[in-house]
Scaffold this active site. Sequence first.
Site, PDB file in Angstrom:
ATOM      1  N   LYS A  15      24.566  28.801  95.487  1.00 10.62           N
ATOM      2  CA  LYS A  15      24.371  28.075  94.230  1.00 10.62           C
ATOM      3  C   LYS A  15      22.992  28.289  93.631  1.00 10.62           C
ATOM      4  O   LYS A  15      22.836  28.299  92.417  1.00 10.62           O
ATOM      5  CB  LYS A  15      24.630  26.578  94.427  1.00 10.62           C
ATOM      6  CG  LYS A  15      26.100  26.269  94.623  1.00 10.62           C
ATOM      7  CD  LYS A  15      26.440  24.855  94.228  1.00 10.62           C
ATOM      8  CE  LYS A  15      27.939  24.631  94.329  1.00 10.62           C
ATOM      9  NZ  LYS A  15      28.328  23.246  94.124  1.00 10.62           N
ATOM     10  N   LYS A  31      36.365  33.077  96.725  1.00  8.06           N
ATOM     11  CA  LYS A  31      37.128  31.819  96.690  1.00  8.06           C
ATOM     12  C   LYS A  31      37.339  31.353  95.252  1.00  8.06           C
ATOM     13  O   LYS A  31      36.510  31.622  94.377  1.00  8.06           O
ATOM     14  CB  LYS A  31      36.448  30.784  97.585  1.00  8.06           C
ATOM     15  CG  LYS A  31      35.659  29.749  96.883  1.00  8.06           C
ATOM     16  CD  LYS A  31      35.040  28.742  97.806  1.00  8.06           C
ATOM     17  CE  LYS A  31      33.938  28.067  96.973  1.00  8.06           C
ATOM     18  NZ  LYS A  31      33.102  27.130  97.603  1.00  8.06           N
ATOM     19  N   LYS A  68      35.184  26.496  90.545  1.00  3.38           N
ATOM     20  CA  LYS A  68      34.945  25.985  89.194  1.00  3.38           C
ATOM     21  C   LYS A  68      33.858  26.785  88.497  1.00  3.38           C
ATOM     22  O   LYS A  68      33.794  26.810  87.273  1.00  3.38           O
ATOM     23  CB  LYS A  68      34.458  24.533  89.258  1.00  3.38           C
ATOM     24  CG  LYS A  68      35.497  23.528  89.662  1.00  3.38           C
ATOM     25  CD  LYS A  68      34.843  22.150  89.807  1.00  3.38           C
ATOM     26  CE  LYS A  68      35.558  21.344  90.867  1.00  3.38           C
ATOM     27  NZ  LYS A  68      34.813  20.183  91.329  1.00  3.38           N
TER      28      LYS A  68
HETATM   29  P1  TYM Z   1      33.973  20.407  95.680  1.00  6.36           P
HETATM   30  O1  TYM Z   1      33.894  19.443  94.541  1.00  6.36           O
HETATM   31  O2  TYM Z   1      33.382  21.755  95.502  1.00  6.36           O
HETATM   32  O3  TYM Z   1      35.485  20.610  96.103  1.00  6.36           O
HETATM   33  C1  TYM Z   1      36.349  19.501  96.361  1.00  6.36           C
HETATM   34  C2  TYM Z   1      37.290  19.822  97.519  1.00  6.36           C
HETATM   35  O4  TYM Z   1      38.080  20.984  97.223  1.00  6.36           O
HETATM   36  C3  TYM Z   1      37.961  21.931  98.279  1.00  6.36           C
HETATM   37  N1  TYM Z   1      38.007  23.289  97.711  1.00  6.36           N
HETATM   38  C4  TYM Z   1      38.851  24.250  98.128  1.00  6.36           C
HETATM   39  N2  TYM Z   1      39.803  24.266  99.083  1.00  6.36           N
HETATM   40  C5  TYM Z   1      40.512  25.414  99.246  1.00  6.36           C
HETATM   41  N3  TYM Z   1      40.295  26.527  98.499  1.00  6.36           N
HETATM   42  C6  TYM Z   1      39.348  26.567  97.533  1.00  6.36           C
HETATM   43  N4  TYM Z   1      39.157  27.654  96.795  1.00  6.36           N
HETATM   44  C7  TYM Z   1      38.574  25.376  97.312  1.00  6.36           C
HETATM   45  N5  TYM Z   1      37.563  25.059  96.449  1.00  6.36           N
HETATM   46  C8  TYM Z   1      37.229  23.772  96.708  1.00  6.36           C
HETATM   47  C9  TYM Z   1      36.598  21.641  98.906  1.00  6.36           C
HETATM   48  O5  TYM Z   1      36.540  22.122 100.226  1.00  6.36           O
HETATM   49  C10 TYM Z   1      36.541  20.133  98.819  1.00  6.36           C
HETATM   50  O6  TYM Z   1      37.237  19.543  99.907  1.00  6.36           O
HETATM   51  N6  TYM Z   1      30.366  18.808  98.791  1.00  6.36           N
HETATM   52  C11 TYM Z   1      31.737  18.593  98.349  1.00  6.36           C
HETATM   53  C12 TYM Z   1      31.988  17.203  97.815  1.00  6.36           C
HETATM   54  C13 TYM Z   1      31.545  16.105  98.717  1.00  6.36           C
HETATM   55  C14 TYM Z   1      32.219  15.632  99.873  1.00  6.36           C
HETATM   56  C15 TYM Z   1      31.423  14.570 100.368  1.00  6.36           C
HETATM   57  C16 TYM Z   1      33.398  16.017 100.504  1.00  6.36           C
HETATM   58  C17 TYM Z   1      30.425  15.358  98.574  1.00  6.36           C
HETATM   59  N7  TYM Z   1      30.354  14.430  99.560  1.00  6.36           N
HETATM   60  C18 TYM Z   1      31.807  13.882 101.514  1.00  6.36           C
HETATM   61  C19 TYM Z   1      33.773  15.310 101.656  1.00  6.36           C
HETATM   62  C20 TYM Z   1      32.973  14.253 102.156  1.00  6.36           C
HETATM   63  C21 TYM Z   1      32.063  19.576  97.243  1.00  6.36           C
HETATM   64  O7  TYM Z   1      31.194  20.090  96.584  1.00  6.36           O
HETATM   65  O8  TYM Z   1      33.394  19.721  97.003  1.00  6.36           O
END
Ligand code: TYM
Length: 334
Positions: free
Chosen positions: A111, A195, A198
């Site tokens: 990032k 992957k 967004k």
């Molecule tokens: P974020 O917002 O990037 O993504 C949300 C969830 O979607 C999953 N994900 C995917 N799974 C499969 N294939 C993909 N291409 C893909 N892209 C995204 C992510 O693994 C996630 O589960 N840091 C986290 C948010 C967060 C969080 C937490 C999660 C903040 N605090 C505490 C769990 C517990 C994030 O940026 O997810």
Amino acid sequence: TNRIFSGVQPTGNLHLGNYLGAIRNWVRLQADYECVFCVVDMHAITIKQDPVELKNSIREVTAAYIACGIDPEKNILFNQSQNHSHAELAWIFNCVARMGWLNRMTQFKEKAGKNRENASTGLFVYPNLMAADILAYRATHVPVGEDQKQHLELTRDIATKFNNDFEAEDFFPLPEPVIMDTAARIMSLRDGTKKMSKSDPSEYSRINVADGPDEIAQKLRKAKTDPEPLPTEAEGLEDRPEAKNLIGIYGALSDLTMEETLKAVGGKQFKDFKTDLTDLAVSVLGPIGDEMKRLMADPAHLDGILCKGGEDARKITQPIMQDVYDIIGFVRPE
Ligand code: TYM
């Protein structure tokens, strides 16, 4: 007792990776566990956000949670900034985690890109806030996609070090990631080695949960493939990342294992397979998109759900934070 915590960042559209990798699994877990589902707005601002768009995104992710089947009556659903315990515990974890640990985080490197000097300090300590999100509730299970695995390992390291440093044995549990094999990593439609994300500049790289039938059809028509028909067995799929990804998406959407999926679609030409996949994706995502639109028409209702969820969230974390402060040696009112 077991408790689930998970979250999604309110940055732009939710895509198929977020749905299949995370939210869909939450829907299943809510039947058996106490669940806390968060819209992590404080994480979102580690990268510059437009305030008007941020508000809209918070409501949109909330609507998506509900439209995907999360019941706000049964689970706690709120946006992170409504519970100050997250920020408070994150500060403490800033003092527990080590620079070296954070320096190893691959997501920060991705990032921040080449211009690391110009990344916000929040982006660097982001994993500490994520650890705080989870541990403020003493959550035991965290359903996420595979890309979050490293952050979960760091969370366990922080919990272990806190427990050891303060001789507070077992105070924080070591949370387990819950990662579903079939959709752990949904890849870009344009490049099967990247992957789905967004932040990919190409809209054609991802299918959004709110996409209509025409957009889904167009994106799948343009999705990268290879010249061979679909294989009938998994062998050799590793060398065909785009085929593997599309078959994986088909399997996840129809709830089939890889083997069952190959039995259903193996041997087809991509052109026919893409038509099938479009119909399948439209049948799963169509009702979700419609329900999101309906919910977004009443922002006050969504805000009410978040506000109530925030209250319930604080009720869980406040006594835990009281113990944390006591363990650390801060003077507090009883
Ligand atoms: P974020 O917002 O990037 O993504 C949300 C969830 O979607 C999953 N994900 C995917 N799974 C499969 N294939 C993909 N291409 C893909 N892209 C995204 C992510 O693994 C996630 O589960 N840091 C986290 C948010 C967060 C969080 C937490 C999660 C903040 N605090 C505490 C769990 C517990 C994030 O940026 O997810």
